[in-house]
Design an enzyme around this catalytic site. Structure first.
Site, PDB file in Angstrom:
ATOM      1  N   ARG A  68       0.832  -1.206   0.000  1.00 47.45           N
ATOM      2  CA  ARG A  68       0.000   0.000   0.000  1.00 47.45           C
ATOM      3  C   ARG A  68       0.869   1.259   0.000  1.00 47.45           C
ATOM      4  NH1 ARG A  68      -3.098   2.166   4.842  1.00 47.45           N
ATOM      5  NH2 ARG A  68      -4.491   3.756   3.996  1.00 47.45           N
ATOM      6  N   ASN A 100      -2.802   8.387   4.416  1.00 42.05           N
ATOM      7  CA  ASN A 100      -1.572   7.695   4.800  1.00 42.05           C
ATOM      8  C   ASN A 100      -1.365   7.571   6.304  1.00 42.05           C
ATOM      9  OD1 ASN A 100      -0.761   7.330   2.102  1.00 42.05           O
ATOM     10  ND2 ASN A 100       0.112   9.391   2.032  1.00 42.05           N
ATOM     11  N   HIS A 198      -5.844  -6.302  -2.124  1.00 41.90           N
ATOM     12  CA  HIS A 198      -6.748  -6.247  -0.973  1.00 41.90           C
ATOM     13  C   HIS A 198      -7.023  -7.630  -0.398  1.00 41.90           C
ATOM     14  CE1 HIS A 198      -8.631  -2.024  -1.924  1.00 41.90           C
ATOM     15  NE2 HIS A 198      -7.363  -1.980  -1.555  1.00 41.90           N
ATOM     16  N   THR A 199      -6.451  -8.655  -1.008  1.00 44.16           N
ATOM     17  CA  THR A 199      -6.593  -9.995  -0.451  1.00 44.16           C
ATOM     18  C   THR A 199      -5.801 -10.146   0.844  1.00 44.16           C
ATOM     19  OG1 THR A 199      -6.517 -12.356  -0.988  1.00 44.16           O
ATOM     20  CG2 THR A 199      -4.620 -11.056  -1.656  1.00 44.16           C
ATOM     21  N   SER A 254      -8.073 -15.129   5.741  1.00 46.06           N
ATOM     22  CA  SER A 254      -6.781 -15.332   5.058  1.00 46.06           C
ATOM     23  C   SER A 254      -6.103 -14.002   4.753  1.00 46.06           C
ATOM     24  CB  SER A 254      -6.975 -16.130   3.772  1.00 46.06           C
ATOM     25  OG  SER A 254      -7.800 -15.430   2.858  1.00 46.06           O
ATOM     26  N   ASP A 259      -4.087 -14.754  -2.294  1.00 43.93           N
ATOM     27  CA  ASP A 259      -4.804 -15.733  -3.101  1.00 43.93           C
ATOM     28  C   ASP A 259      -5.911 -15.044  -3.886  1.00 43.93           C
ATOM     29  OD1 ASP A 259      -6.797 -15.204  -1.207  1.00 43.93           O
ATOM     30  OD2 ASP A 259      -6.284 -16.959   0.000  1.00 43.93           O
TER      31      ASP A 259
END
Length: 333
Positions: A68, A100, A198-199, A254, A259
């Protein structure tokens, strides 16, 4: 020879200037190359990788914050480590900008930089350190790898207002997202692929509670959010619209695993941000989401990596532009 008219002259001049600009941009990109430090600091990349491999397994959540941080850096003045600069006087820097404030890991970057500086003083930029740390930390947590050509130099300017104006907000719709990505040379496919980051990681309730409690200003829910998921979030996580501290996993169960879970959640209307849900509101982006879900993790990793390499080239400073900071939080005196 026929005389060139006034507009013909200016048209030719603009054409020549365009060629010069294109040439300068091309040469800047050309100066980024694999193994840029192979002679000036041959152990630089290994120093970064070794430190990451030693420490990230103990704090895997930092992988999410670094990707990020890298994204937020590149979208403001290019990938020049301007996000790392501290406010010393005058206007606040990007680091103090609202988008931020939840970033962390700056001390981690500083420690890596100090190790590289000890080996090769004044050679390796903070921009390259951040880019390498990002890639290596994602790999260390089992995520995709990608090529990181180096040779970036550090910027001298960092403004909080520019971060606020250039970073896609969590409430952005698909048109806003496409426009903001296009302004950085990234297309719709890049938007969908990069959103997959974003996973991993978490989000603060304040980034999406309006979807739960007051979407249109009438105390309603966002119809684009699964009702059962919304009810669960209200009952267990974000219990009021004013909650600014509670964190929620972007990909429940997770958050430290890179993934395809994020994309599966999108199709179930369980993306947390409006900007997540936006990816299914457009036929072209929805096709891309479905393509990813139906494909393999290996294929996604390869495509994600190419978009990350592309993002890492945004507005890079090379040659004699910018500087090589001694400390990432301060411009050289």
């Amino acid at each position: 020879m026929k005389k060139m008219g006034r507009f013909g002259f200016y048209g030719a001049l603009l054409f020549i200037l365009g060629l010069v600009l294109a040439s300068s941009i091309g040469s800047a990109h050309a100066q980024l190359k694999m193994g840029f430090y192979s002679k000036s600091c041959p152990k630089a990349e290994k120093i970064v990788q070794d430190y990451v491999n030693k420490h990230i397994p103990n704090v895997p959540s930092l992988a999410a914050t670094f990707i990020r941080m890298h994204f937020h850096d590149c979208f403001v003045r290019g990938c020049d480590a301007s996000i790392l600069l501290n406010t010393t006087s005058g206007e606040q820097t990007e680091r103090q900008s609202p988008p931020n404030l939840s970033l962390r890991g700056f001390d981690f970057i500083d420690r890596v930089k100090s190790l590289v500086e000890a080996a090769c003083p004044g050679v390796v930029s903070c921009a390259d350190v951040l880019t390498l740390v990002t890639r290596d930390s994602i790999v260390a947590t089992g995520g995709p790898s990608w090529k990181v050509p180096t040779g970036r130099r550090d910027g001298l300017i960092s403004r909080s207002s520019e971060a606020l104006n250039n970073l896609p907000p969590p409430f952005a719709n698909i048109n806003t997202l496409r426009t903001m990505f296009a302004s950085q040379g990234l297309d719709l496919t890049d938007l969908v692929l990069l959103s997959g980051a974003h996973t991993i990681g978490v989000a603060h309730c304040s980034s999406f509670t309006n979807r739960l409690y007051n979407f249109t200003g009438r105390g309603d829910e966002d119809p684009a959010l699964d009702r059962n998921y919304a009810a669960n979030l209200k009952a267990r996580k974000c219990r009021s619209i004013s909650d600014t501290t509670t964190k929620v996993e972007m990909d429940p169960g997770s958050r430290n695993t890179f993934d395809l879970g994020y994309y599966n959640l999108l199709l179930k209307k369980r993306g947390l941000f409006e900007s997540d849900a936006a990816l299914t509101s457009n036929s072209a982006s929805l096709r891309e989401v479905n393509k990813i879900v139906k494909g393999s993790v290996k294929d996604y990793f390869a495509r994600f990596g190419k978009s990350m390499e592309k993002m890492g080239r945004i507005g890079v400073k090379t040659g004699s532009v910018g500087e090589i900071r001694k400390q990432c939080g301060l411009v050289n005196s």
